[in-house]
Design a protein around this motif. Sequence first.
Motif, PDB file in Angstrom:
ATOM      1  N   LYS A   1       0.829  -1.210   0.000  1.00 41.44           N
ATOM      2  CA  LYS A   1       0.000   0.000   0.000  1.00 41.44           C
ATOM      3  C   LYS A   1       0.865   1.262   0.000  1.00 41.44           C
ATOM      4  O   LYS A   1       0.536   2.258  -0.657  1.00 41.44           O
ATOM      5  CB  LYS A   1      -0.928  -0.009   1.208  1.00 41.44           C
TER       6      LYS A   1
ATOM      7  N   GLN B   1      -9.326   4.884  -1.435  1.00 41.53           N
ATOM      8  CA  GLN B   1      -9.467   5.649  -0.201  1.00 41.53           C
ATOM      9  C   GLN B   1      -8.359   5.307   0.790  1.00 41.53           C
ATOM     10  O   GLN B   1      -7.813   6.185   1.468  1.00 41.53           O
ATOM     11  CB  GLN B   1     -10.846   5.383   0.416  1.00 41.53           C
ATOM     12  N   GLU B   2      -8.027   4.034   0.839  1.00 40.05           N
ATOM     13  CA  GLU B   2      -6.944   3.591   1.731  1.00 40.05           C
ATOM     14  C   GLU B   2      -5.614   4.221   1.326  1.00 40.05           C
ATOM     15  O   GLU B   2      -4.836   4.669   2.173  1.00 40.05           O
ATOM     16  CB  GLU B   2      -6.840   2.066   1.680  1.00 40.05           C
TER      17      GLU B   2
ATOM     18  N   ARG C   1      -5.140   7.023  -0.258  1.00 41.52           N
ATOM     19  CA  ARG C   1      -5.160   8.450   0.084  1.00 41.52           C
ATOM     20  C   ARG C   1      -4.817   8.643   1.560  1.00 41.52           C
ATOM     21  O   ARG C   1      -4.105   9.587   1.927  1.00 41.52           O
ATOM     22  CB  ARG C   1      -6.528   9.037  -0.220  1.00 41.52           C
ATOM     23  N   SER C   2      -5.315   7.742   2.395  1.00 40.20           N
ATOM     24  CA  SER C   2      -5.003   7.807   3.827  1.00 40.20           C
ATOM     25  C   SER C   2      -3.510   7.592   4.068  1.00 40.20           C
ATOM     26  O   SER C   2      -2.908   8.243   4.932  1.00 40.20           O
ATOM     27  CB  SER C   2      -5.814   6.747   4.577  1.00 40.20           C
ATOM     28  N   VAL C   3      -2.917   6.692   3.302  1.00 39.22           N
ATOM     29  CA  VAL C   3      -1.475   6.436   3.423  1.00 39.22           C
ATOM     30  C   VAL C   3      -0.685   7.709   3.130  1.00 39.22           C
ATOM     31  O   VAL C   3       0.279   8.047   3.837  1.00 39.22           O
ATOM     32  CB  VAL C   3      -1.043   5.309   2.463  1.00 39.22           C
TER      33      VAL C   3
ATOM     34  N   ARG D   1      -1.708  10.752   3.508  1.00 41.16           N
ATOM     35  CA  ARG D   1      -1.931  11.734   4.584  1.00 41.16           C
ATOM     36  C   ARG D   1      -1.129  11.399   5.841  1.00 41.16           C
ATOM     37  O   ARG D   1      -0.578  12.297   6.484  1.00 41.16           O
ATOM     38  CB  ARG D   1      -3.425  11.784   4.937  1.00 41.16           C
ATOM     39  N   THR D   2      -1.082  10.128   6.192  1.00 36.85           N
ATOM     40  CA  THR D   2      -0.481   9.725   7.471  1.00 36.85           C
ATOM     41  C   THR D   2       0.991   9.361   7.373  1.00 36.85           C
ATOM     42  O   THR D   2       1.689   9.318   8.380  1.00 36.85           O
ATOM     43  CB  THR D   2      -1.246   8.535   8.065  1.00 36.85           C
TER      44      THR D   2
ATOM     45  N   ALA E   1       1.295   2.904   6.255  1.00 38.41           N
ATOM     46  CA  ALA E   1       0.191   2.023   5.886  1.00 38.41           C
ATOM     47  C   ALA E   1       0.126   0.865   6.865  1.00 38.41           C
ATOM     48  O   ALA E   1       1.153   0.417   7.391  1.00 38.41           O
ATOM     49  CB  ALA E   1       0.374   1.499   4.464  1.00 38.41           C
TER      50      ALA E   1
END
Length: 267
Positions: A141, A177-178, A180-182, A184-185, A188
């Motif tokens: 990811k 969506q996952e 995109r979260s990676v 941001r943060t 993964a």
Amino acid sequence: MAALQTVQKIGPVLDLFTVRRPEWGVTEVAAEIGVPRSSAHALLASLVDIGLLQCRSRGRYRIGWRVVELNQTLQGTVDVRSVAAPVLAALSEKYGETTHLAIMERYRVLYVDKVEGNHVINVTGARIGAHLDAHCSAVGKVLLAHCLPSEIERNVTNRPLRRFTPTTITNPIALTQELRSVLRTGCAFDAGEAVSEVHCVAAPIRDDMGVVIAALSITAPATRFAAGQQEFKRAVIKAAADVSKSLAAYGDSPANGELDNLTLRAV
């Protein structure tokens, strides 16, 4: 055009040769990659000519010794594996968990190094040299998140996402969506998505140009991971950043400028 099509078939042919099945015949290769027997024979003969395959008795083929030579050449350059090795070892020693280093090869994860943990109940982890679908692992990811959306659609989500466990992400929208979260943060997670009850967290490694070329992870049984998740996250992000800094420092060295393009890069 014919030459390009031949080159595009070489990868699938070499992918057939694995630890579990190291030897193939012409007819078997032809059936597996969907080409006429004459075409398969020509491909295999070409690979023998350049040393990537060797022809044994009864028309059976195995990996050739040229691969060993290429591996020695790779090890002679400064690559992400050699830089990351001490960091992987230190991270594993501190937490007693298994650590991995992976790159992206043709939009699948390729594990290039690991250090096994030392707990009594331990996660062995992926074998060095093993491939895994990218959508079901933390390292995958991380690497996918830094690909162009068009590349992901063309090479990953244009076919069904395989389910390995009940928690594997198989919906392309959910995967997007996952990822995109990676971004941001900066990390993964894999919540038992490749192997049930095995969790991990991964962070990106960048080269001297800031390009993500690899991912570093820590893997643990679900119960231990839940207890230390936040600490593991911070440790992995820092470890990946340390490797990135070392690669950047090497790239900035005038004496080593000629080797910049030899750093192991994701495909």
